[in-house]
Design an enzyme around this catalytic site. Structure first.
Site, PDB file in Angstrom:
ATOM      1  N   LYS A 100       0.829  -1.210   0.000  1.00 22.72           N
ATOM      2  CA  LYS A 100       0.000   0.000   0.000  1.00 22.72           C
ATOM      3  C   LYS A 100       0.867   1.266   0.000  1.00 22.72           C
ATOM      4  CE  LYS A 100      -2.286  -0.902   3.847  1.00 22.72           C
ATOM      5  NZ  LYS A 100      -1.628  -2.129   4.292  1.00 22.72           N
ATOM      6  N   ARG A 160       0.131  -8.216  14.058  1.00 20.15           N
ATOM      7  CA  ARG A 160      -0.501  -7.277  13.127  1.00 20.15           C
ATOM      8  C   ARG A 160      -1.391  -8.009  12.120  1.00 20.15           C
ATOM      9  NH1 ARG A 160       4.560  -4.808  10.774  1.00 20.15           N
ATOM     10  NH2 ARG A 160       3.284  -3.313   9.663  1.00 20.15           N
ATOM     11  N   ARG A 183      11.825  -5.979   4.901  1.00 18.43           N
ATOM     12  CA  ARG A 183      11.600  -4.545   4.650  1.00 18.43           C
ATOM     13  C   ARG A 183      12.481  -3.682   5.557  1.00 18.43           C
ATOM     14  NH1 ARG A 183       5.639  -1.970   5.023  1.00 18.43           N
ATOM     15  NH2 ARG A 183       5.762  -2.471   7.241  1.00 18.43           N
ATOM     16  N   ARG A 186      -9.290   1.372   9.618  1.00 18.01           N
ATOM     17  CA  ARG A 186      -8.789   0.052   9.970  1.00 18.01           C
ATOM     18  C   ARG A 186      -9.747  -0.704  10.880  1.00 18.01           C
ATOM     19  NH1 ARG A 186      -2.819   0.761   9.473  1.00 18.01           N
ATOM     20  NH2 ARG A 186      -1.739  -0.958  10.467  1.00 18.01           N
TER      21      ARG A 186
HETATM   22  P1  AMP Z   1       1.116   0.854   9.304  1.00 21.98           P
HETATM   23  O1  AMP Z   1       2.330   1.574   8.859  1.00 21.98           O
HETATM   24  O2  AMP Z   1      -0.126   1.280   8.577  1.00 21.98           O
HETATM   25  O3  AMP Z   1       1.292  -0.635   9.331  1.00 21.98           O
HETATM   26  O4  AMP Z   1       0.860   1.318  10.822  1.00 21.98           O
HETATM   27  C1  AMP Z   1       1.819   1.105  11.829  1.00 21.98           C
HETATM   28  C2  AMP Z   1       1.171   1.085  13.184  1.00 21.98           C
HETATM   29  O5  AMP Z   1       0.551   2.355  13.448  1.00 21.98           O
HETATM   30  C3  AMP Z   1       0.056   0.080  13.363  1.00 21.98           C
HETATM   31  O6  AMP Z   1       0.533  -1.229  13.681  1.00 21.98           O
HETATM   32  C4  AMP Z   1      -0.731   0.701  14.515  1.00 21.98           C
HETATM   33  O7  AMP Z   1      -0.053   0.547  15.748  1.00 21.98           O
HETATM   34  C5  AMP Z   1      -0.671   2.170  14.158  1.00 21.98           C
HETATM   35  N1  AMP Z   1      -1.760   2.569  13.254  1.00 21.98           N
HETATM   36  C6  AMP Z   1      -1.629   3.022  11.964  1.00 21.98           C
HETATM   37  N2  AMP Z   1      -2.823   3.299  11.434  1.00 21.98           N
HETATM   38  C7  AMP Z   1      -3.746   3.013  12.393  1.00 21.98           C
HETATM   39  C8  AMP Z   1      -5.162   3.073  12.449  1.00 21.98           C
HETATM   40  N3  AMP Z   1      -5.890   3.473  11.401  1.00 21.98           N
HETATM   41  N4  AMP Z   1      -5.762   2.689  13.602  1.00 21.98           N
HETATM   42  C9  AMP Z   1      -5.061   2.299  14.676  1.00 21.98           C
HETATM   43  N5  AMP Z   1      -3.714   2.184  14.693  1.00 21.98           N
HETATM   44  C10 AMP Z   1      -3.052   2.548  13.564  1.00 21.98           C
END
Ligand code: AMP
Length: 219
Positions: free
Chosen positions: A17, A172, A129, A92
């Site tokens: 993404k 995750r 990554r 999310r």
């Molecule tokens: P990502 O880079 O999108 O995988 O986000 C990294 C981390 O940020 C996630 O594992 C969550 O801890 C937090 N996070 C990002 N977006 C959200 C969201 N929409 N809702 C809740 N936590 C989020």
């Protein structure tokens, strides 16, 4: 009513993404809004928000809907987001999807792209990554920038994210299945979802995505 081009990307962590939103952002001239990037920047700056969420991010858990909803609302209020945005990592949860509807109006989202990649492949991608701590550029562990630890784009430090270690990856992916995967059905009921195979090369995926956006008059 909104004429904004709001595009939501769904897909597991590691589906691509971030990479695709960066490319589409250049192509469409609308910002890539990643709640993960916003939260990581806050952690890096050691702001009060960053200190509050640091351990949650490192463990691979979700921060509260309320907090993320407020971040997105503030981001949407910035002038560069007036023509639209590519949403990566938001919404999310069902609560976030409702908040987004409230923010945009029901016709706000133009398309929801589900970037589909099998779990085995995302585990492989996430484990290898590496990311720039400054500008969020993404590398593979075998890239020169990852080996040297210096970003080719901005000179920042290239690291392995704490949530890309195996325990956090597993958590995750579980969270994704439980909280986020049901959003696909939520948006399918509104006829908004297009599924794109994210397991192919980044260039192939980008051309598919541009074709989808073109069909909808967005590219
Ligand atoms: P990502 O880079 O999108 O995988 O986000 C990294 C981390 O940020 C996630 O594992 C969550 O801890 C937090 N996070 C990002 N977006 C959200 C969201 N929409 N809702 C809740 N936590 C989020």
């Amino acid at each position: 009513m909104t004429s904004r081009a709001i595009v939501v990307l769904l897909g597991k962590q590691g589906a691509g993404k971030g990479t695709q939103c960066d490319r589409l952002s250049e192509h469409l001239g609308i910002p890539h809004v990643s709640t993960g990037d916003i939260l990581r920047a806050a952690v890096r700056e050691r702001s009060p928000l960053g200190q509050e969420v640091e351990s949650v991010l490192a463990a691979g858990n979700l921060v509260s809907d309320d907090l993320v909803n407020r971040l997105v609302e503030a981001r949407f209020a910035q002038p560069d987001a007036a023509p639209g945005a590519l949403l990566d990592g938001f919404p999310r949860t069902p609560g976030q999807a409702e908040a987004l509807d409230d923010l945009l109006g029901e016709d706000g989202i133009k398309v929801v792209i589900d970037l589909e990649v099998p779990s085995e492949l995302v585990i492989e991608r996430l484990s290898s990554r590496r990311v720039c701590q400054e500008c969020a550029a993404i590398y593979k562990d075998s890239d020169v920038a990852a080996i040297s630890g210096t970003c080719e784009r901005c000179g920042g430090d290239v690291i392995q994210r704490p949530d890309d270690f195996p325990d956090a990856i597993a958590r995750r992916l579980e969270t994704y299945e439980r909280d986020t995967a049901p959003l696909k059905e939520f948006y399918e009921r509104r006829g908004l979802v297009v599924t794109v195979d994210g397991s192919r090369s980044p260039d192939e995926v980008t051309s598919d995505l541009i074709a989808v956006l073109r069909e909808r008059g967005l590219a």
